[in-house]
Design an enzyme around this catalytic site. Sequence first.
Site, PDB file in Angstrom:
ATOM      1  N   GLY A   5      -2.844   3.260   2.173  1.00  0.00           N
ATOM      2  CA  GLY A   5      -2.249   4.386   2.253  1.00  0.00           C
ATOM      3  C   GLY A   5      -3.029   5.352   1.432  1.00  0.00           C
ATOM      4  O   GLY A   5      -4.096   5.911   1.924  1.00  0.00           O
TER       5      GLY A   5
ATOM      6  N   SER B  73      -0.856  -0.490  -2.543  1.00  0.00           N
ATOM      7  CA  SER B  73      -1.765  -0.139  -3.603  1.00  0.00           C
ATOM      8  C   SER B  73      -3.119  -0.861  -3.514  1.00  0.00           C
ATOM      9  O   SER B  73      -3.685  -1.355  -4.445  1.00  0.00           O
ATOM     10  CB  SER B  73      -1.077  -0.475  -4.776  1.00  0.00           C
ATOM     11  OG  SER B  73       0.076   0.284  -5.128  1.00  0.00           O
TER      12      SER B  73
ATOM     13  N   GLU C  85       8.502   3.516   4.520  1.00  0.00           N
ATOM     14  CA  GLU C  85       9.023   4.947   4.166  1.00  0.00           C
ATOM     15  C   GLU C  85      10.018   5.499   5.549  1.00  0.00           C
ATOM     16  O   GLU C  85      10.822   6.256   5.215  1.00  0.00           O
ATOM     17  CB  GLU C  85       7.881   5.823   4.236  1.00  0.00           C
ATOM     18  CG  GLU C  85       7.058   5.520   2.756  1.00  0.00           C
ATOM     19  CD  GLU C  85       5.754   6.004   2.589  1.00  0.00           C
ATOM     20  OE1 GLU C  85       5.066   6.730   3.815  1.00  0.00           O
ATOM     21  OE2 GLU C  85       4.955   5.917   1.537  1.00  0.00           O
TER      22      GLU C  85
ATOM     23  N   GLU D 144       4.254  -5.470   3.644  1.00  0.00           N
ATOM     24  CA  GLU D 144       4.197  -4.357   2.798  1.00  0.00           C
ATOM     25  C   GLU D 144       5.319  -3.855   1.890  1.00  0.00           C
ATOM     26  O   GLU D 144       6.302  -3.337   2.394  1.00  0.00           O
ATOM     27  CB  GLU D 144       4.197  -2.970   3.421  1.00  0.00           C
ATOM     28  CG  GLU D 144       2.824  -2.751   4.347  1.00  0.00           C
ATOM     29  CD  GLU D 144       2.533  -1.393   4.394  1.00  0.00           C
ATOM     30  OE1 GLU D 144       1.359  -0.804   3.851  1.00  0.00           O
ATOM     31  OE2 GLU D 144       3.185  -0.498   4.853  1.00  0.00           O
TER      32      GLU D 144
ATOM     33  N   ASN E 189      -3.615   4.445   6.694  1.00  0.00           N
ATOM     34  CA  ASN E 189      -2.478   5.454   6.918  1.00  0.00           C
ATOM     35  C   ASN E 189      -2.402   6.477   6.224  1.00  0.00           C
ATOM     36  O   ASN E 189      -2.002   6.559   4.894  1.00  0.00           O
ATOM     37  CB  ASN E 189      -1.071   4.375   6.529  1.00  0.00           C
ATOM     38  CG  ASN E 189       0.290   5.354   6.917  1.00  0.00           C
ATOM     39  OD1 ASN E 189       0.154   6.108   7.494  1.00  0.00           O
ATOM     40  ND2 ASN E 189       1.121   4.648   6.217  1.00  0.00           N
ATOM     41  N   TRP E 190      -2.757   7.628   7.030  1.00  0.00           N
ATOM     42  CA  TRP E 190      -2.781   8.995   6.040  1.00  0.00           C
ATOM     43  C   TRP E 190      -1.341   9.674   5.670  1.00  0.00           C
ATOM     44  O   TRP E 190      -1.277  10.535   5.080  1.00  0.00           O
ATOM     45  CB  TRP E 190      -3.545   9.850   7.214  1.00  0.00           C
ATOM     46  CG  TRP E 190      -5.077   9.787   6.976  1.00  0.00           C
ATOM     47  CD1 TRP E 190      -5.640   8.604   6.571  1.00  0.00           C
ATOM     48  CD2 TRP E 190      -6.133  10.537   7.716  1.00  0.00           C
ATOM     49  NE1 TRP E 190      -6.837   9.001   7.033  1.00  0.00           N
ATOM     50  CE2 TRP E 190      -7.243  10.105   7.738  1.00  0.00           C
ATOM     51  CE3 TRP E 190      -5.901  11.821   8.285  1.00  0.00           C
ATOM     52  CZ2 TRP E 190      -8.214  10.746   7.783  1.00  0.00           C
ATOM     53  CZ3 TRP E 190      -7.007  12.467   8.747  1.00  0.00           C
ATOM     54  CH2 TRP E 190      -8.235  11.992   8.720  1.00  0.00           C
ATOM     55  N   LYS E 191      -0.343   8.816   6.147  1.00  0.00           N
ATOM     56  CA  LYS E 191       1.248   9.433   5.736  1.00  0.00           C
ATOM     57  C   LYS E 191       1.162  10.813   6.327  1.00  0.00           C
ATOM     58  O   LYS E 191       0.416  11.257   7.151  1.00  0.00           O
ATOM     59  CB  LYS E 191       1.198   9.270   4.442  1.00  0.00           C
ATOM     60  CG  LYS E 191       1.149   7.700   3.883  1.00  0.00           C
ATOM     61  CD  LYS E 191       1.521   7.728   2.478  1.00  0.00           C
ATOM     62  CE  LYS E 191       1.088   6.289   2.032  1.00  0.00           C
ATOM     63  NZ  LYS E 191       2.214   5.657   1.208  1.00  0.00           N
TER      64      LYS E 191
ATOM     65  N   HIS F 194       7.532   1.205   9.256  1.00  0.00           N
ATOM     66  CA  HIS F 194       6.993   1.603   8.011  1.00  0.00           C
ATOM     67  C   HIS F 194       8.081   1.551   6.696  1.00  0.00           C
ATOM     68  O   HIS F 194       9.023   2.297   7.265  1.00  0.00           O
ATOM     69  CB  HIS F 194       6.048   2.661   7.891  1.00  0.00           C
ATOM     70  CG  HIS F 194       5.399   2.753   6.854  1.00  0.00           C
ATOM     71  ND1 HIS F 194       5.676   3.414   5.516  1.00  0.00           N
ATOM     72  CD2 HIS F 194       3.851   2.510   6.426  1.00  0.00           C
ATOM     73  CE1 HIS F 194       4.846   3.455   4.579  1.00  0.00           C
ATOM     74  NE2 HIS F 194       3.755   2.752   5.156  1.00  0.00           N
TER      75      HIS F 194
ATOM     76  N   GLY G 126       2.768   3.036  -2.982  1.00  0.00           N
ATOM     77  CA  GLY G 126       2.834   4.443  -3.468  1.00  0.00           C
ATOM     78  C   GLY G 126       2.511   4.599  -5.008  1.00  0.00           C
ATOM     79  O   GLY G 126       2.371   3.739  -5.722  1.00  0.00           O
TER      80      GLY G 126
HETATM   81  C1  PEP Z   1       1.080   2.672   3.071  1.00  0.00           C
HETATM   82  O1  PEP Z   1       1.561   3.874   3.204  1.00  0.00           O
HETATM   83  O2  PEP Z   1       1.423   1.949   4.249  1.00  0.00           O
HETATM   84  C2  PEP Z   1       0.663   2.032   1.965  1.00  0.00           C
HETATM   85  C3  PEP Z   1       0.276   0.829   1.737  1.00  0.00           C
HETATM   86  O3  PEP Z   1       0.480   2.931   0.727  1.00  0.00           O
HETATM   87  P1  PEP Z   1      -0.299   2.959  -0.615  1.00  0.00           P
HETATM   88  O4  PEP Z   1      -1.501   2.072  -0.175  1.00  0.00           O
HETATM   89  O5  PEP Z   1      -0.630   4.269  -0.962  1.00  0.00           O
HETATM   90  O6  PEP Z   1       0.563   1.955  -1.466  1.00  0.00           O
END
Ligand code: PEP
Length: 255
Positions: free
Chosen positions: A238, A217, A102, A170, A13-15, A100, A176
Amino acid sequence: MKTTNMKKLIVANWKMAPQSLDEAKKVFSVLKRAKFSTKSLRVVVCPPSVYFADIVKNYKGKTFLFGAQNVYVNNNEASTGEISTDMVSDLGASFVIVGHAERRMMGETNEIVANKLAHVIEAGLTPILCVGEKERDSQGLYLRFVEQQLIECLSVLDKNDVHKIVIAYEPLWAMGAGHTAVDNREIHQMSIFIKKILVSQFGRKIGMEIPIIYGGSVDADNCAGILKEGEVNGLLIGRASLNPYTFVDVLKKLS
Ligand code: PEP
């Protein structure tokens, strides 16, 4: 998608990054050149929708599948600023991340997520339904929170369609910058908890076959342990997927 003999699903997930198409192409060209085996992996890259057409056009092949990070709840043209399932499907998406954390923070409710889920399935795409608590508490209220998310988000689905989804656990507190992944044993416990809910809602045959992946993470150091000890069917990644060298490390460790 069935969990039996399923390849591990690794979703990037490039966000809302990177900030230019040039950068996005650079990230992808590193991935494209990397040598790893997809024998046991299905790798899905979810770039921002504005880069989607370019990335897919330039890099379509056998190694990578593509997903959208979000779609609108219907295909009504009078929806300024939104993106439809038809659009992403036309460009080559086969997956869509739905609900998601976010986006939920921006106000997406279980009801909206439920309707998106049904809409994505109707479009022939595979939804990755994200669930997870904001924080943990010692009384276990977070378990009720996840249960309610699942029940409400899956409430509008036809029983015959439930097997078409993927569930991503998640929790916001593990995602994050500044956070760390959930302990592998706790990931395993949560995946059992989610399976129990699915079985009680849809029966053993369907409930046990819905893939559960973990996100929060994940990096090159913890990815293999999470898959093995967390006993999940894949990972949603992410930040670590935005650095193509780190993401390639992840893929090499898992392949
Ligand atoms: C995500 O954005 O779905 C995610 C898991 O982020 P990260 O890996 O940066 O915690």
